[in-house]
Write a protein that holds these residues in place. Structure first.
Motif, short mmCIF file in Angstrom:
data_model
loop_
_atom_site.label_atom_id
_atom_site.label_comp_id
_atom_site.label_asym_id
_atom_site.label_seq_id
_atom_site.Cartn_x
_atom_site.Cartn_y
_atom_site.Cartn_z
N GLU A 317 -12.51 -2.78 3.19
CA GLU A 317 -11.55 -1.72 2.96
C GLU A 317 -11.57 -0.69 4.09
OE1 GLU A 317 -10.78 -0.76 -1.58
OE2 GLU A 317 -12.90 -0.59 -1.10
N THR A 318 -10.41 -0.10 4.35
CA THR A 318 -10.31 1.02 5.28
C THR A 318 -9.59 2.16 4.57
OG1 THR A 318 -8.12 0.47 6.19
CG2 THR A 318 -10.02 -0.68 7.14
N SER A 319 -9.38 3.23 5.26
CA SER A 319 -8.65 4.36 4.68
C SER A 319 -7.14 4.12 4.68
CB SER A 319 -8.96 5.64 5.47
OG SER A 319 -8.59 5.48 6.83
N ASP A 320 -6.70 3.08 5.38
CA ASP A 320 -5.27 2.77 5.46
C ASP A 320 -4.98 1.58 4.55
OD1 ASP A 320 -2.70 1.93 6.11
OD2 ASP A 320 -2.91 2.41 8.24
N ARG A 321 -4.45 1.85 3.35
CA ARG A 321 -4.24 0.79 2.37
C ARG A 321 -3.13 -0.17 2.81
NH1 ARG A 321 -8.13 -0.65 0.14
NH2 ARG A 321 -7.48 -1.00 -2.01
#
Length: 390
Positions: A317-321
């Motif tokens: 996961e990243t902060s950019d969905r």
């Protein structure tokens, strides 16, 4: 989670040694059998001879309905009904994959009416009873051995339509993974894609609170991702074939969609491709699914698609969905193309722009005017997805 009723009474005889129980299972329901099958593989493998020997040893009469097509046609159904009525058949045995079982289901229902069986598919004739059905599965794909659904093609009207009835749920299914050893690589890949598509059609829904069903869906998807390539490269790997076979049954027997409101989107689109071009169903699903997901990616759907990437493909996961969701779609496309060697454009399987608009309109027409699935689709949406799939 919505209210639901879940009931599947099909008896499963899973494993290597259950064919010897065939006649006992049949005799619980009938004694004169129509054996339904497709091409010559059932005979070349020796399975047909084993079945016939078992029937003869137990004094069960039988007739054949051979040559059922990969996208089963209404003409084959009518041939089967004629054989049933001429010979007072009281049990239908489908030996093959989903196409054979789907054909057998309409034969079983159509034999109990005097009308054209195509009226059952159109919903113009009600099914009130059907001959009992049993299945011997030879390919893991559609899950038709453990559900009450059937898909039949009418090439004259360019229609491939689904119908269903509780009366055509198979009484039993004999599932020996060894019977799938001879499935060609191309169809092993297509079958794997079909299982995944059934699972994803149930999985991609919004705000339904079906946590358990979604985790089970992810488990089935991970199973196919793990074992599909193994079966593709090592056709006689028993554990790979067994896991695919069992996954195919549970992907579509109603469990994963329980408590949800789902309208299957990709299948509706693919049915038009098959109706016009008679392509392999699983291949069409594989081509369309990543393009469909990309097309419906928006603020509302992004979290579910990103979660799919994390839990199924183990994407970090990243902060950019949106980035996460796009990576998930890319991973699905890559799996189909690189691990299963499925052609991933419509042009590769002989489909060009000629009928795209016509097929898009038909998709919506044949589904009551819209598709209320993960995201509502219009004819224009379907047309864009088709174009993106070229």
């Amino acid at each position: 989670m919505q209210d639901f009723i879940f009931e599947v009474s099909t008896k499963i005889l899973f494993g290597r040694d259950n064919l010897k129980k065939l006649s006992k299972e049949i005799k619980a329901h009938g004694n004169k059998v129509l054996i339904c099958y497709g091409g010559g593989s059932v005979k070349r493998s020796g399975l047909y001879d084993k079945i016939v020997a078992n029937l003869k040893e137990n004094n069960i009469e039988y007739k054949d309905l051979a040559g059922i097509e990969p996208n089963p046609r209404i003409e084959s159904v009518k041939r089967g009904i004629e054989i049933v009525k001429e010979n007072n058949i009281d049990f239908i045995l489908a030996v093959g994959g989903g196409s054979v079982i789907d054909c057998a289901k309409l034969v079983a229902a159509g034999a109990k009416i005097e009308a054209d069986p195509w009226k059952i598919v159109l919903g113009e004739e009600r099914v009130r009873e059907a001959l009992p059905i049993g299945a011997i599965l030879t390919i893991a794909a559609t899950g038709s051995e453990m559900d009450n659904l059937s898909v039949i093609s009418n090439m004259d009207t360019k229609q491939k339509l689904a119908w269903g009835s509780k009366y055509v749920l198979p009484k039993f299914a004999i599932m020996n993974p060894e019977y799938t050893y001879t499935v060609p690589k191309y169809h092993t890949a297509a079958g794997s894609a079909d299982i995944m598509s059934h699972t994803m059609e149930n999985y991609f829904s919004l705000n339904d609170g079906c946590y358990m069903q979604d985790r089970m869906s992810e488990g089935i998807l991970k199973t196919v991702i793990n074992y599909g390539p193994i079966a593709y490269n090592d056709p006689e790997n028993y554990e790979a074939r067994a896991n695919l076979m069992w996954s195919s049954s549970w992907a579509i027997n109603g469990l994963l969609g329980s408590g949800k409101s789902t309208a299957w989107s990709v299948h509706a689109m693919e049915h038009e491709l098959s109706a016009y071009y008679d392509i392999t169903h699983g291949v069409g699903l594989a081509i369309l699914t990543p393009r469909w997901l990309r097309h419906v990616l928006n603020d509302e759907t992004v979290e579910k698609i990103a979660t799919f990437g994390k839990n199924v493909f183990e994407i970090e996961e990243t902060s950019d969905r949106f980035e996460d969701a796009n990576k998930a779609i890319d991973a699905l496309h890559k799996f189909f193309k690189e691990e299963l060697n499925i052609p991933m454009t419509l042009k590769e399987i002989g489909i060009d722009e000629t009928h795209l608009r016509e097929m898009a309109d038909a998709t919506i027409t044949h589904n009551g005017g819209n598709i209320m699935g993960f995201v509502e689709l219009s004819s224009e949406d379907v047309y864009e997805i088709f174009k993106e799939s070229l």
